[in-house]
Design a protein around this motif. Sequence first.
Motif, PDB file in Angstrom:
ATOM      1  N   TYR A 196       0.834  -1.190   0.000  1.00 55.54           N
ATOM      2  CA  TYR A 196       0.000   0.000   0.000  1.00 55.54           C
ATOM      3  C   TYR A 196       0.877   1.252   0.000  1.00 55.54           C
ATOM      4  CZ  TYR A 196      -3.595  -3.127   2.106  1.00 55.54           C
ATOM      5  OH  TYR A 196      -4.483  -4.150   2.388  1.00 55.54           O
ATOM      6  N   TRP A 197       0.405   2.283  -0.669  1.00 57.26           N
ATOM      7  CA  TRP A 197       0.986   3.619  -0.539  1.00 57.26           C
ATOM      8  C   TRP A 197      -0.069   4.533   0.070  1.00 57.26           C
ATOM      9  CZ3 TRP A 197       5.855   5.329  -1.260  1.00 57.26           C
ATOM     10  CH2 TRP A 197       6.735   4.563  -2.043  1.00 57.26           C
ATOM     11  N   TYR A 198       0.384   5.339   1.046  1.00 58.41           N
ATOM     12  CA  TYR A 198      -0.464   6.336   1.670  1.00 58.41           C
ATOM     13  C   TYR A 198       0.255   7.678   1.664  1.00 58.41           C
ATOM     14  CZ  TYR A 198      -3.217   2.486   3.660  1.00 58.41           C
ATOM     15  OH  TYR A 198      -3.996   1.362   3.824  1.00 58.41           O
TER      16      TYR A 198
ATOM     17  N   PHE B  36      -5.277   7.106   1.426  1.00 56.04           N
ATOM     18  CA  PHE B  36      -4.948   5.972   0.564  1.00 56.04           C
ATOM     19  C   PHE B  36      -4.614   6.451  -0.847  1.00 56.04           C
ATOM     20  CE2 PHE B  36      -5.074   2.008  -1.541  1.00 56.04           C
ATOM     21  CZ  PHE B  36      -5.892   2.120  -2.653  1.00 56.04           C
TER      22      PHE B  36
ATOM     23  N   TYR C 101      -2.967   0.421  -4.109  1.00 58.24           N
ATOM     24  CA  TYR C 101      -2.839  -0.884  -3.441  1.00 58.24           C
ATOM     25  C   TYR C 101      -2.479  -1.939  -4.479  1.00 58.24           C
ATOM     26  CZ  TYR C 101      -4.898  -5.264  -1.514  1.00 58.24           C
ATOM     27  OH  TYR C 101      -5.135  -6.553  -1.097  1.00 58.24           O
TER      28      TYR C 101
ATOM     29  N   GLN D  98      -1.844  -6.085  -4.939  1.00 62.30           N
ATOM     30  CA  GLN D  98      -2.041  -7.401  -4.327  1.00 62.30           C
ATOM     31  C   GLN D  98      -1.572  -8.453  -5.315  1.00 62.30           C
ATOM     32  OE1 GLN D  98      -3.107  -8.738  -1.178  1.00 62.30           O
ATOM     33  NE2 GLN D  98      -2.253 -10.463  -2.307  1.00 62.30           N
TER      34      GLN D  98
ATOM     35  N   CYS E 279       4.680   3.823   2.910  1.00 60.79           N
ATOM     36  CA  CYS E 279       4.458   2.549   2.250  1.00 60.79           C
ATOM     37  C   CYS E 279       4.229   1.489   3.330  1.00 60.79           C
ATOM     38  CB  CYS E 279       5.682   2.190   1.408  1.00 60.79           C
ATOM     39  SG  CYS E 279       5.646   0.566   0.650  1.00 60.79           S
TER      40      CYS E 279
ATOM     41  N   SER F 207       3.313  -2.944   3.870  1.00 66.81           N
ATOM     42  CA  SER F 207       3.093  -4.241   3.238  1.00 66.81           C
ATOM     43  C   SER F 207       2.462  -5.197   4.240  1.00 66.81           C
ATOM     44  CB  SER F 207       4.398  -4.822   2.696  1.00 66.81           C
ATOM     45  OG  SER F 207       5.281  -5.211   3.736  1.00 66.81           O
TER      46      SER F 207
ATOM     47  N   GLY G  49      -3.077  -9.295   1.836  1.00 70.56           N
ATOM     48  CA  GLY G  49      -4.038  -8.247   2.194  1.00 70.56           C
ATOM     49  C   GLY G  49      -5.344  -8.786   2.715  1.00 70.56           C
TER      50      GLY G  49
ATOM     51  N   ASN H 237      -8.585  -1.930  -2.637  1.00 69.27           N
ATOM     52  CA  ASN H 237      -8.281  -1.397  -1.314  1.00 69.27           C
ATOM     53  C   ASN H 237      -9.364  -1.790  -0.336  1.00 69.27           C
ATOM     54  OD1 ASN H 237      -7.139   0.186   0.788  1.00 69.27           O
ATOM     55  ND2 ASN H 237      -8.704   1.709   0.383  1.00 69.27           N
TER      56      ASN H 237
END
Lengths: 116, 113
Positions: A33-35, A45, A48, A50, A92, A94, A98, B99
């Motif tokens: 994920y990047w936030y 957010f 994402y 996966q 970031c 992980s 997920g 997400n």
Amino acid sequence: GAGVSQSPSNKVTEKGKDVELRCDPISGHTALYWYRQSLGQGLEFLIYFQGNSAPDKSGLPSDRFSAERTGGSVSTLTIQRTQQEDSAVYLCASSPDGARTQGKLFFGSGTQLSVL
Amino acid sequence: EDKVVQSPLSLVVHEGDTVTLNCSYEVTNFRSLLWYKQEKKAPTFLFMLTSSGIEKKSGRLSSILDKKELFSILNITATQTGDSAIYLCAVGSVWIGANNLFFGTGTRLTVIP
């Protein structure tokens, strides 16, 4: 073992320049994920990944933002033609999977981006 | 629209006080609720709750979930200056491939000596 690694830890750039932020997740983690976190704000957010599935890009704020994840491991977040409002900490995270781990994330220390 | 709301936004207490942080949510297909502590940059995991009424405890911190009323609380007893941080609540849903984790804006806790 090594945690999530992000580089650079700090980046100062001029308005209009492009920047690349790197995230090296924990080995074997399939979800990434990047936030973005602006001063005094919560986590926004961005994107994402996966496994080999198409990423969820629904959080990217504009087409100046893009991200890729090569070989299911390292990820790069690219911001083109940076603006001052892009200044923030980019985090970031992980997780092993997920879906299965139900949201337990391991975060990197972030990149503090400052756009002058 | 999925959302997670935390309250209060900020809180200042004295060492030794007990605090209660709140997290309410509206998330489709709820799967889990998580609490994180963010002292500098990297949030660190505190608790994950999936069932109502079962308290999770770690030292002076505890948390409980109410899936009927859609909220969780995080309690910190006998606060210390080291508890000063932003406390983030996140709710996970069951969607796979998209997400599936939604964060609140956090509660900033300041503990003064």
